[in-house]
Design a protein around this motif. Structure first.
Motif, PDB file in Angstrom:
ATOM      1  N   ARG A 118      -8.888   4.361   9.296  1.00  0.00           N
ATOM      2  CA  ARG A 118     -10.232   3.952   8.862  1.00  0.00           C
ATOM      3  C   ARG A 118     -11.244   4.098  10.006  1.00  0.00           C
ATOM      4  O   ARG A 118     -12.374   4.564   9.809  1.00  0.00           O
ATOM      5  CB  ARG A 118     -10.192   2.499   8.379  1.00  0.00           C
ATOM      6  N   ASP A 119     -10.815   3.681  11.222  1.00  0.00           N
ATOM      7  CA  ASP A 119     -11.708   3.784  12.379  1.00  0.00           C
ATOM      8  C   ASP A 119     -12.010   5.237  12.733  1.00  0.00           C
ATOM      9  O   ASP A 119     -13.132   5.582  13.109  1.00  0.00           O
ATOM     10  CB  ASP A 119     -11.076   3.086  13.596  1.00  0.00           C
ATOM     11  N   THR A 126      -7.277   2.400  13.638  1.00  0.00           N
ATOM     12  CA  THR A 126      -6.620   2.863  12.419  1.00  0.00           C
ATOM     13  C   THR A 126      -7.256   4.158  11.915  1.00  0.00           C
ATOM     14  O   THR A 126      -8.274   4.622  12.457  1.00  0.00           O
ATOM     15  CB  THR A 126      -6.735   1.801  11.315  1.00  0.00           C
ATOM     16  N   TYR A 158       0.849  -1.188   0.000  1.00  0.00           N
ATOM     17  CA  TYR A 158       0.000   0.000   0.000  1.00  0.00           C
ATOM     18  C   TYR A 158       0.888   1.242   0.000  1.00  0.00           C
ATOM     19  O   TYR A 158       1.816   1.341   0.792  1.00  0.00           O
ATOM     20  CB  TYR A 158      -0.930  -0.016   1.213  1.00  0.00           C
ATOM     21  N   THR A 169      -0.071  -5.017   3.667  1.00  0.00           N
ATOM     22  CA  THR A 169       0.190  -3.888   4.560  1.00  0.00           C
ATOM     23  C   THR A 169       1.552  -4.028   5.244  1.00  0.00           C
ATOM     24  O   THR A 169       2.107  -5.132   5.347  1.00  0.00           O
ATOM     25  CB  THR A 169      -0.880  -3.781   5.657  1.00  0.00           C
ATOM     26  N   ASP A 183      -5.438   1.914   6.508  1.00  0.00           N
ATOM     27  CA  ASP A 183      -5.210   0.981   7.604  1.00  0.00           C
ATOM     28  C   ASP A 183      -3.978   1.325   8.436  1.00  0.00           C
ATOM     29  O   ASP A 183      -3.499   0.497   9.213  1.00  0.00           O
ATOM     30  CB  ASP A 183      -5.104  -0.448   7.058  1.00  0.00           C
ATOM     31  N   SER A 184      -3.472   2.552   8.322  1.00  0.00           N
ATOM     32  CA  SER A 184      -2.372   2.992   9.196  1.00  0.00           C
ATOM     33  C   SER A 184      -2.853   2.994  10.651  1.00  0.00           C
ATOM     34  O   SER A 184      -3.914   3.541  10.964  1.00  0.00           O
ATOM     35  CB  SER A 184      -1.907   4.400   8.807  1.00  0.00           C
ATOM     36  N   THR A 185      -2.064   2.389  11.538  1.00  0.00           N
ATOM     37  CA  THR A 185      -2.452   2.326  12.946  1.00  0.00           C
ATOM     38  C   THR A 185      -2.229   3.663  13.635  1.00  0.00           C
ATOM     39  O   THR A 185      -1.531   4.542  13.138  1.00  0.00           O
ATOM     40  CB  THR A 185      -1.639   1.252  13.685  1.00  0.00           C
TER      41      THR A 185
END
Length: 455
Positions: free
Chosen positions: A334-335, A332, A207, A254, A416-418
Motif C-alpha cells: 500500500r505504501d 507495505t 485476506y 491479516t 497490506d503485505s509487508t
C-alpha cells in the motif's frame, strides 16, 4: 475411566475465560480449547465422523486406504482413526503447510504427498486434484473430501454445539470461529441457533480468501484470491459445508495480526495454540470491542495446538523475516503504490498482440517483465530472459502471438503485505501484482522493494 482406544477420548474439551486479552471488553469472552483432543485439534471430531459414516454406508471397507487433501489437522484425525481401525492413509498437502504438520502425519504412519500452493484448485497439481486422482487409481480407497462431506458439519452439530450450550448453561450470545471447510463454524452454529435464534455468529476469514465478499455480495470474485500465509482458514473455493445463511458476519484478519495474536495467547493467557487461533481471537475481539455489551457471552473456537507452528509463528527469525516483529520495517505494498502519481498506468500487452509488438514495448520502456491481458483480466506474463531463450530455440516465434509464448501470470498479493513478504515472493516468482482501493492493478518489482527499503 479406561477407554478402548484413543479415538474414544475425542470431545468434551475445556472452556476457558480470556482475562488479559479481553480486558476492557464488555461481556464475557470464552475460548473452547480444542487442542485437548487426542490429535491436538478440533478436526478429530469430524475425522472420526466421516470415517464411521463411510463404514456404515459400506464405502470404507476393511483393509482400505483413506486418501484426503488436508492442511494437516484433518489428516491427523483421520490417521488416528486409521490406526485404531486398521486402515492405511495417504494425505496430500500444499507446500505452504508447516514442516511440523508433515512430520507429525508421517510419525503416525501416513504417507504424505506435498503439492504446490500457488495453483488453481482444478490444476492437476493442486492438492485437491492429486487426492482425487489417487482415489481413482487406488482400489478400495476412500476420499472423505472434508470440504463437501456433510458429515463434517454434522460432527460439530452433534458434539461441539451441544458442549458449548451446556458449558455456558445456554448463556451464549455470540459464537466466533475461523472458516475453512466450514464444518466447525456451520455445524456448531446450526445447533446453537436452533437453541436460540438470536445468537450472533461471526466467521473469521483471511485476506486472499473469497468468503467475506461472497457473503456480502453473492459474488465469487476471483480478484479476492491471492496467496496468503495463515494455515487452516479461508478458501479459494466454496465448500458445501459452508452454509452462509448460518454466518451473520465475516471479519478478515491479516497474516501479521493473526501471527502476533497467536504469540500473545501463549504469553498472556498460557494458551499455546496454532496460527488460525490467533486469527479467530483477533477478529472476534475486534468485533467484541464494538458490539458486545454487559451480560453478553462470546465463545471463540481455538482449533489446534502450537506444536504445529514451532518453525513459523513461534520462531523469532521466521517472524522477523516476514516483517511480523516490531523491529522490522513495516512498509507495505500500500505504501509503495501510494508514492505513485495519480496518472499511473500499468504497462501491459494483449494476449493477441504479436511477440514483435511485445518486444518493442519492453525495449522502448526498458522493462524486463510485463503482464499479459485478455480484456481486463491478467492471464499471463512475459519476461525478457525466457522470451529470448524461446526465440533462440525457435526464431519463428517472433511472428507468433503473445498468447502462444506467455508464461503464467504474476501473483496477486494483499495491499497490506509487508516488504519482507513482498521480497520473499519476488524471489520465488518475479514481480507481483496488487489491486489498490479503486481496483486499479499495480506491478511491484524488486526495484520498487529495494527503493522502499532505502526510503
Amino acid at each position: 475411566m479406561i477407554y478402548n482406544s484413543i479415538i474414544d477420548t475425542i470431545g468434551n474439551t475445556p472452556m476457558v475465560r480470556l482475562n488479559r486479552l479481553a480486558k476492557g471488553i464488555k461481556g464475557e469472552v470464552l475460548v473452547k480449547v480444542e487442542y485437548f483432543n487426542p490429535g491436538n485439534s478440533m478436526k478429530d471430531r469430524m475425522a472420526i465422523k466421516m470415517v464411521e459414516d463411510a463404514e456404515k454406508a459400506g464405502i470404507l471397507k476393511p483393509g482400505g486406504t483413506i486418501i484426503e487433501g488436508t492442511s494437516g489437522n484433518t489428516g491427523m484425525g483421520l490417521a488416528l482413526a486409521a490406526v485404531a481401525k486398521g486402515y492405511k492413509c495417504i494425505f496430500t498437502m500444499a507446500d505452504k503447510q508447516s514442516k511440523e504438520k508433515i512430520d507429525i502425519l508421517r510419525a503416525v504412519g501416513a504417507e504424505v504427498v506435498v503439492c504446490p500452493t500457488n495453483v488453481t484448485p482444478d490444476d492437476p497439481r493442486s492438492y485437491y486434484s492429486v487426492a482425487r486422482k489417487l482415489n481413482r487409481d487406488i482400489p478400495n480407497s476412500f476420499y472423505p473430501n472434508q470440504y463437501d462431506n456433510l458429515s463434517n458439519a454434522a460432527a460439530h452439530y452433534e458434539t461441539t454445539g451441544p458442549e458449548i450450550w451446556k458449558d455456558t448453561e445456554g448463556r451464549i450470545t455470540h459464537y466466533a470461529a475461523g472458516v475453512g471447510t466450514g464444518g466447525s463454524m456451520c455445524g456448531t452454529a446450526k445447533y446453537l441457533k436452533e437453541q436460540n435464534p438470536g445468537i450472533v455468529t461471526v466467521g473469521i476469514d483471511t485476506y486472499g480468501s473469497v468468503f467475506k465478499k461472497y457473503k456480502e455480495t453473492g459474488i465469487f470474485d476471483e480478484k479476492e484470491v491471492y496467496p496468503y500465509l495463515t494455515e487452516g482458514i479461508g478458501e479459494d473455493i466454496l465448500p458445501k459445508n459452508v452454509d452462509f445463511s448460518l454466518i451473520n458476519h465475516f471479519i478478515k484478519v491479516t497474516d501479521k495480526d493473526a501471527a502476533v495474536m497467536t504469540r500473545r495467547l501463549a504469553r498472556e493467557e498460557g494458551l499455546f495454540v496454532g496460527w488460525s487461533c490467533g486469527s479467530a481471537v483477533h477478529g472476534a475481539l475486534e468485533y467484541a470491542k464494538e458490539h458486545l455489551k454487559e451480560g453478553d457471552v462470546m465463545v471463540i473456537i481455538l482449533p489446534d495446538h502450537g506444536t504445529r507452528y514451532l518453525g513459523k509463528v513461534y520462531n523469532d527469525e521466521w517472524m522477523r523475516n516476514h516483517g511480523f516483529l516490531e523491529d522490522k520495517n513495516f512498509s507495505t505494498a500500500r505504501d509503495i503504490i501510494a508514492q505513485r502519481s495519480g496518472t499511473y498506468h500499468l504497462l501491459s500487452v494483449k494476449k493477441t498482440d504479436s511477440v514483435k509488438e511485445a518486444i518493442t514495448v519492453m525495449n522502448t520502456k526498458s522493462i524486463s517483465q510485463i503482464p499479459v491481458l485478455d480484456g481486463e483480466e491478467v492471464v499471463g506474463s512475459l519476461t525478457d530472459n525466457k522470451l529470448l531463450s524461446k526465440i533462440i530455440d525457435n526464431p519463428q516465434l517472433k511472428d507468433a502471438t503473445v498468447g502462444e509464448v506467455m508464461e503464467p501470470s504474476m501473483k496477486f498479493v494483499a495491499l497490506d503485505s509487508t516488504l519482507d513478504v513482498l521480497s520473499s515472493m519476488v524471489e520465488k516468482e518475479k514481480a507481483v501484482l496488487v489491486r489498490d482501493a479503486l481496483d486499479k492493478i499495480h506491478i511491484i518489482t524488486k526495484h520498487d522493494i529495494l527503493e522502499a527499503f532505502t526510503n
